[in-house]
Enzyme design. Structure first.
Site, PDB file in Angstrom:
ATOM      1  N   GLU A   1      39.886 -14.818 -15.859  1.00 44.95           N
ATOM      2  CA  GLU A   1      41.125 -14.833 -15.079  1.00 44.95           C
ATOM      3  C   GLU A   1      42.331 -14.452 -15.929  1.00 44.95           C
ATOM      4  OE1 GLU A   1      41.840 -18.254 -12.025  1.00 44.95           O
ATOM      5  OE2 GLU A   1      42.959 -18.746 -13.830  1.00 44.95           O
TER       6      GLU A   1
ATOM      7  N   TYR B   1      48.317 -12.086 -10.034  1.00 46.26           N
ATOM      8  CA  TYR B   1      47.109 -12.836 -10.354  1.00 46.26           C
ATOM      9  C   TYR B   1      45.926 -11.875 -10.334  1.00 46.26           C
ATOM     10  CZ  TYR B   1      43.009 -15.757  -9.939  1.00 46.26           C
ATOM     11  OH  TYR B   1      41.782 -16.311 -10.150  1.00 46.26           O
TER      12      TYR B   1
END
Ligand code: GDP
Ligand code: MN
Length: 390
Positions: free
Chosen positions: A197, A109
């Site tokens: 993101e 992530y």
């Protein structure tokens, strides 16, 4: 403002971030042609909606041939995709991204958001990507590496080192990740993002890193500086009432409750939503008509409230300063005159020209319930809801 994954990937690519080869399609034949052009052993077909969780909801399919890609695109295009982020009504899929499949060794992530309490951007990364960061932050916060970045000096090589080694990556891997860290930060900063993101950012079996998913949310107040981003707005992905509100410069957010709220000032609007909850009801929206609202804006705002079928009562809570109570009352009575209002309307007015405002409401011919204070107003709304249920 939000954009689609394929659009976010294009932006990230212009910052040097590695993304899989692919293109967006709106029809099955197009999906076939793109898959053939990619010519890879594995092809991924991904629903493009402004919400995450598509994988679990059946919006991501991995196939092996252009024929299968065409079939998968046929299944996904037009489907009503429900994920934990769309709400139960889901979203109709109008576009699919056709991409080269990647052999995944590990999912990481990587994200940048604004940390409001520290008043600067924070970069976050984890070796356990794929899942939602909110869940990770709650359950296993120790697995998230964070770096706060001074907006004046920006992202520096030492930040990349701290992130990479903090994640426990090998030196060569840290080297490969630099462009992801620096590129994502620069994209976030230069495009006035609230969030950027990559989840998952994958380590492939051949040892490279690739951004498999991308998400960017922009600060609406910065959009005037980025015409090319404002042009990416997809009205299909926005609530129709919110689009209508933005045309009239109203700050409106639709919610799921039954009390329509019309308030001036964001702080008072938040407090009004709170007090509605305190009396056991649920706000149907956030609506700040703003300090400088005209009677016309108020009229449009009121019309938006009553066109929401979920609204069973309306609470108008105004502290008249720049927005005078008589202006508000004029707008509301005009709206009531033009449209059929069959829900109770509770009004609490205070401030400039309050007597005049109350007189206008009284002489409108419509029955408004007038409350002396905010708490009393909320209680009267709850009472009106109870009696309309019987
Ligand atoms: P989201 O569920 O909306 O966040 O969509 P993602 O783009 O993150 O995709 C969800 C999941 O699909 C990923 O976590 C991967 O496990 C899987 N996926 C996406 N692309 C590929 C690919 O190229 N190869 C493989 N094997 N899986 C993929
Ligand atoms: Mn994802």
């Amino acid at each position: 403002m939000k954009i689609h994954e394929y659009q976010a990937k294009e932006i990230l690519r212009s910052y040097g971030v590695q993304i899989p080869r692919g293109r967006v399609a709106e029809a099955t034949e197009e999906a076939f042609l793109i898959a053939r052009e990619i010519g890879a052993k594995k092809i991924v077909v991904k629903a493009q909606i402004h919400a995450g969780g598509r994988g679990k909801g059946g919006g991501v399919k991995v196939v092996s041939t252009p024929e299968e890609a065409e079939k998968a695109a046929g299944e996904i295009l037009g489907m009503r995709l429900v994920t934990h982020q769309t709400g139960p009504e889901g979203r109709i899929v109008r576009k699919v991204l056709i991409e080269e499949g990647v052999e995944i060794k590990e999912e990481l992530y990587l994200g940048v958001v604004v940390d409001r309490s520290k008043a600067c951007p924070v970069m976050m990364a984890s070796r356990e990507g794929g899942v939602e960061i909110e869940k990770m932050a709650e359950e296993t916060p120790e697995k998230i590496v964070k770096e706060w970045i001074d907006p004046l000096t920006g992202f520096k090589p030492f930040h990349a080192n701290k992130m990479g080694y903090g994640l426990g990556l090998e030196p060569a891997q840290v080297g490969k990740m630099r462009v992801f860290f620096a590129g994502l930060y620069r994209a976030f900063w230069e495009k006035d993002c609230l969030l950027a993101e990559i989840n998952p950012l994958v380590l492939t079996k051949s040892g490279d890193f690739v951004a498999l998913d991308a998400k960017m949310n922009f600060d609406d107040n910065g959009l005037y500086r980025h015409k090319e981003i404002a042009a990416l707005r997809d009205l299909n992905e926005e609530a129709p009432l919110e689009i209508e509100a933005s045309k009239h410069n109203l700050n409106y957010v639709k919610l799921d409750g039954n009390v329509g709220c019309m308030v001036n000032g964001a702080g008072l609007a938040m407090a009004t939503m709170d007090i509605i909850k305190v009396v056991g009801a649920e706000p149907a929206n956030f609506l700040d008509v703003g300090g400088g609202a005209t009677a016309d804006m108020v009229r449009h705002g009121f019309k938006i409230l009553i066109s929401d079928p979920g609204v069973k009562a309306i609470f108008i809570n105004i502290f008249g300063g720049f927005l005078r109570c008589d202006t508000l009352a004029t707008g509301v009575t005009e709206a009531v005159r033009d449209t059929k209002v069959n829900v109770p309307v509770v009004v609490r007015l205070e401030g400039t020209n309050v007597a005049e405002g109350k007189r206008i409401l009284k002489e409108s011919g419509f029955h408004f319930t007038v409350a002396a204070g905010m708490k009393e107003g909320a209680e009267k709304v709850a009472e009106a809801l109870r009696s309309s249920k019987q």
